[in-house]
Design an enzyme around this catalytic site. Structure first.
Site, PDB file in Angstrom:
ATOM      1  N   GLU A  79     -57.276 -22.684 -12.877  1.00 24.86           N
ATOM      2  CA  GLU A  79     -57.296 -21.230 -12.725  1.00 24.86           C
ATOM      3  C   GLU A  79     -58.207 -20.561 -13.760  1.00 24.86           C
ATOM      4  O   GLU A  79     -58.109 -20.833 -14.960  1.00 24.86           O
ATOM      5  CB  GLU A  79     -55.871 -20.678 -12.885  1.00 24.86           C
ATOM      6  CG  GLU A  79     -55.739 -19.197 -12.694  1.00 24.86           C
ATOM      7  CD  GLU A  79     -56.005 -18.742 -11.262  1.00 24.86           C
ATOM      8  OE1 GLU A  79     -56.401 -17.577 -11.086  1.00 24.86           O
ATOM      9  OE2 GLU A  79     -55.789 -19.550 -10.340  1.00 24.86           O
ATOM     10  N   ASP A  80     -59.092 -19.688 -13.286  1.00 24.47           N
ATOM     11  CA  ASP A  80     -59.903 -18.812 -14.136  1.00 24.47           C
ATOM     12  C   ASP A  80     -60.744 -19.561 -15.158  1.00 24.47           C
ATOM     13  O   ASP A  80     -60.877 -19.141 -16.313  1.00 24.47           O
ATOM     14  CB  ASP A  80     -59.015 -17.764 -14.827  1.00 24.47           C
ATOM     15  CG  ASP A  80     -58.558 -16.692 -13.846  1.00 24.47           C
ATOM     16  OD1 ASP A  80     -59.189 -16.548 -12.792  1.00 24.47           O
ATOM     17  OD2 ASP A  80     -57.569 -15.992 -14.138  1.00 24.47           O
ATOM     18  N   TYR A 107     -48.611  -9.236 -11.257  1.00 24.81           N
ATOM     19  CA  TYR A 107     -49.885  -9.951 -11.111  1.00 24.81           C
ATOM     20  C   TYR A 107     -51.011  -8.931 -11.279  1.00 24.81           C
ATOM     21  O   TYR A 107     -50.898  -7.998 -12.054  1.00 24.81           O
ATOM     22  CB  TYR A 107     -49.894 -10.668  -9.746  1.00 24.81           C
ATOM     23  CG  TYR A 107     -51.062 -11.603  -9.553  1.00 24.81           C
ATOM     24  CD1 TYR A 107     -51.449 -12.491 -10.567  1.00 24.81           C
ATOM     25  CD2 TYR A 107     -51.785 -11.602  -8.360  1.00 24.81           C
ATOM     26  CE1 TYR A 107     -52.526 -13.346 -10.381  1.00 24.81           C
ATOM     27  CE2 TYR A 107     -52.852 -12.470  -8.187  1.00 24.81           C
ATOM     28  CZ  TYR A 107     -53.220 -13.330  -9.196  1.00 24.81           C
ATOM     29  OH  TYR A 107     -54.276 -14.160  -9.027  1.00 24.81           O
ATOM     30  N   ASN A 113     -55.560 -11.091  -0.156  1.00 20.51           N
ATOM     31  CA  ASN A 113     -54.675 -11.441  -1.259  1.00 20.51           C
ATOM     32  C   ASN A 113     -54.466 -12.954  -1.256  1.00 20.51           C
ATOM     33  O   ASN A 113     -53.861 -13.500  -0.341  1.00 20.51           O
ATOM     34  CB  ASN A 113     -53.341 -10.703  -1.082  1.00 20.51           C
ATOM     35  CG  ASN A 113     -52.461 -10.805  -2.304  1.00 20.51           C
ATOM     36  OD1 ASN A 113     -52.459 -11.823  -2.985  1.00 20.51           O
ATOM     37  ND2 ASN A 113     -51.721  -9.763  -2.578  1.00 20.51           N
ATOM     38  N   ALA A 160     -72.733 -14.510  -6.178  1.00 20.01           N
ATOM     39  CA  ALA A 160     -72.659 -15.976  -6.028  1.00 20.01           C
ATOM     40  C   ALA A 160     -72.054 -16.614  -7.265  1.00 20.01           C
ATOM     41  O   ALA A 160     -72.577 -17.592  -7.805  1.00 20.01           O
ATOM     42  CB  ALA A 160     -74.045 -16.537  -5.727  1.00 20.01           C
ATOM     43  N   ALA A 178     -66.134 -17.164  -7.005  1.00 18.73           N
ATOM     44  CA  ALA A 178     -65.511 -16.658  -5.780  1.00 18.73           C
ATOM     45  C   ALA A 178     -66.494 -16.671  -4.620  1.00 18.73           C
ATOM     46  O   ALA A 178     -66.180 -17.141  -3.519  1.00 18.73           O
ATOM     47  CB  ALA A 178     -64.981 -15.246  -6.012  1.00 18.73           C
ATOM     48  N   LYS A 222     -49.247 -17.139 -11.973  1.00 20.75           N
ATOM     49  CA  LYS A 222     -49.512 -17.892 -10.742  1.00 20.75           C
ATOM     50  C   LYS A 222     -48.280 -18.691 -10.316  1.00 20.75           C
ATOM     51  O   LYS A 222     -47.964 -18.792  -9.121  1.00 20.75           O
ATOM     52  CB  LYS A 222     -50.705 -18.833 -10.943  1.00 20.75           C
ATOM     53  CG  LYS A 222     -52.045 -18.129 -10.980  1.00 20.75           C
ATOM     54  CD  LYS A 222     -52.457 -17.665  -9.587  1.00 20.75           C
ATOM     55  CE  LYS A 222     -53.841 -17.059  -9.596  1.00 20.75           C
ATOM     56  NZ  LYS A 222     -54.307 -16.665  -8.257  1.00 20.75           N
TER      57      LYS A 222
END
Length: 575
Positions: free
Chosen positions: A255-256, A110, A469, A312, A315, A184
């Site tokens: 995701e992302d 990862y 994590n 900001a 995350a 993931k």
């Protein structure tokens, strides 16, 4: 005790696995191949004689040999490639090796090493894994036809989908995002026992704005600039609808996705389907857990906490959102009132409503009314800390060294045990080093970081540093959502997951221990997180699974029985 969710894919190694292959075809299938561990009976029945060396080995012996091969690789990227090759050959051996050495291998399979593999995806490409959808094939029927290739008769429980716009701090990686979706899912299996054959990694290829990729003759994705606007939204919507139609019980993990899209997409679907965004909710959940443990050590109530978030993006606003949910739940107040305890800062300084179009949709939610901040000329981080006197400072800015000595010392002036989380990844982007934070606060700071750091020593006392994590959070949340078959993932379920994590923090027993449990304990952590999620789903009337045990011990046994283990099962021939 009912095992309805996995009743046709038993966990027990004593239940035979029906195998439709023989000979070289069997050895070429990672789900059935045991390599040198095939017993004599299977070698005879499935025509494996002559295809394998004669010595029959145990899984543990195979793990030892594989580990020696892994250790011989010259660098982490080579080790990552070795693990990817093993996964394609033998799933059980791959996961057994990973679980045996999880803490050591985590950064290889990862972050940060997976980021290197993603950047080199088109050049390292050997074998496709997962579902590749591109915006040119935008018809819902075509998307369904692509998904049908993965409809093997086993129900899909967990989908991870990425459009690759904002990958692991390395930005737009286009079609290489399929590797983050796969990574993931590896973690959900290793950490929470989600069955590997009941997962689906997906990439939504909308083009890329990465000039290096566009100019690379070996790039495997669409060679065009990213599609945005209505066409992009329609593509995402058609994927979600097709996925829900083809796999009606699937939990969708976004995701992302990019800053402009991540929260917007999550907000669109979170009230309709069971879905999750790890960059927003997972990061928020694990950070909230560390914060709760820190507040316990510093003897500050959640309802009284003052928090400054520096950075900001997805995350930072996700963390702020989870903290405000927890404050509202704990204090029994409206979420709007809870937001008054949180101050978010980005490139322009403190977020203010008057900044208008300069704010993203997610930032607007946290922007202060201008009349709440009289001195509009001083909205930088140091000025905000002097004015707010926060208990907590959280960094997701990716601006290295931005938590200066002056800023950290200012934090220490106003609270007895400042809680400081420099979370930006990778390590070179951290807002401050734990050793410096400890020194500048005279050893009083309670610290959690976004990457692993060694213990710090101050005045003869050694303090372990917690790593925020996400893998201690999102696998258990997903497991709880899958097993309960929740109709949606609620705010209360995420808060419950944070509380379950915080309850296992070593710092609760010893303040020199970390604010979060270690990834080595992640299987039991995932069980506890899943239990909290399931119980909350039941309490809120969102759980659709029948027969969920009400007794806590029975519920733990029920969850554990459905967590897949990396162990060989006898093969049964299919005529």
């Amino acid at each position: 005790m009912s095992l309805t969710r996995f009743k046709h894919l038993p966990r027990s190694a004593h239940t035979p696995l029906k195998c439709p292959y023989k000979g070289a075809s069997l050895l070429g299938n990672a789900a059935f191949n045991k390599g040198s561990a095939h017993p004599e009976s299977e070698r005879k029945e499935f025509g494996l004689h002559g295809l394998l060396p004669p010595n029959i080995q145990t899984l543990d012996e195979q793990v030892e040999r594989a580990y020696q091969q892994y250790k011989s690789r010259p660098d982490d990227l080579a080790k990552n490639t070795f693990m990817a090759s093993m996964k394609a050959q033998n799933l059980v051996l791959y996961y057994k090796l990973l679980q045996t050495h999880l803490k050591e291998m985590f950064s290889v399979i990862y972050t940060p090493t997976e980021a290197d593999a993603i950047q080199d995806y088109s050049r390292l490409f050997r074998k496709p894994e997962g579902c590749f959808l591109n915006i040119r094939d935008h018809d819902e029927k075509e998307i369904d036809e692509a998904l049908a290739n993965f409809d093997t008769g086993d129900e899909v429980d967990y989908i991870v989908v990425s459009d690759g716009e904002q990958i692991l701090g390395i930005g737009d990686q286009g079609v290489g995002a399929i590797l983050i979706s796969s990574a993931k899912l590896v973690i959900t299996t290793a950490c929470a026992g989600i069955h590997p054959s009941r997962q689906l990694p997906v990439v939504l290829d909308c083009g890329t704005n990465n000039e290096k990729l566009l100019n690379d003759e070996l790039y495997l994705g669409l060679r065009q600039k990213r599609v945005t606007g209505e066409a992009y939204d329609q593509f995402v919507d058609k994927f979600v609808k097709a996925a829900r139609k083809r796999f009606p019980n699937a939990y969708i993990h976004f995701e992302d996705f990019g800053l402009q899209n991540a929260k917007r997409i999550l907000d669109k679907y979170r009230s309709e389907i069971p879905c999750f965004n790890d960059d927003i909710q997972g990061t928020g959940c694990v950070t909230l857990a560390a914060l709760m443990a820190g507040l316990h050590v510093s003897d500050v109530k959640l309802k009284d906490v003052r928090v400054v978030c520096y950075g900001a993006g997805s995350a930072g606003t996700g963390i702020a959102d989870q903290i405000s949910d927890a404050i509202a739940t704990e204090a029994g107040i409206d979420k709007g009132d809870a937001l008054k305890q949180i101050w978010c800062i980005d490139k322009q300084g403190l977020l203010l409503k008057s900044q208008g179009d300069a704010l993203t949709p997610s930032q607007t939610y946290f922007a202060k009314e201008d009349n709440e901040w009289e001195d509009k000329q001083n909205i930088d981080l140091l000025s905000v800390i002097k004015h707010v006197k926060p208990h907590v400072l959280i960094g997701t800015s990716t601006k290295p060294g931005s938590f200066t000595e002056e800023i950290i010392r200012e934090m220490g002036k106003h609270v007895n045990r400042p809680i400081i989380f420099p979370l930006s990844n990778p390590t070179r982007l951290h807002e401050a080093q734990p050793q410096d934070i400890t020194k500048w606060t005279d050893g009083k700071a309670l610290i959690a970081t976004g990457s692993p750091f060694p213990p710090v020593e101050y005045n003869g006392t050694e303090t372990e540093i917690a790593e925020c994590n996400n893998s201690t959070a999102f696998p258990g949340i997903g497991l709880g959502a899958v097993l309960s078959r929740t109709s949606r993932l609620s705010e209360k379920m995420i808060v419950a997951a944070s509380k379950a994590l915080a309850a296992k923090a070593p710092a609760l027993e010893d303040p020199n221990k970390p604010l979060l449990p270690d990834v080595e304990d992640v299987r039991e952590l995932s069980l506890n997180v899943a239990k909290a999620v399931i119980q909350t789903a039941v309490d809120e009337g969102l759980a659709q699974e029948e027969g969920i045990p009400s007794d806590e011990k029975d519920l733990e046994d029920w969850i554990r029985a459905q967590m897949w283990e990396a162990e060989y099962r006898d093969l049964e021939k299919v005529d």
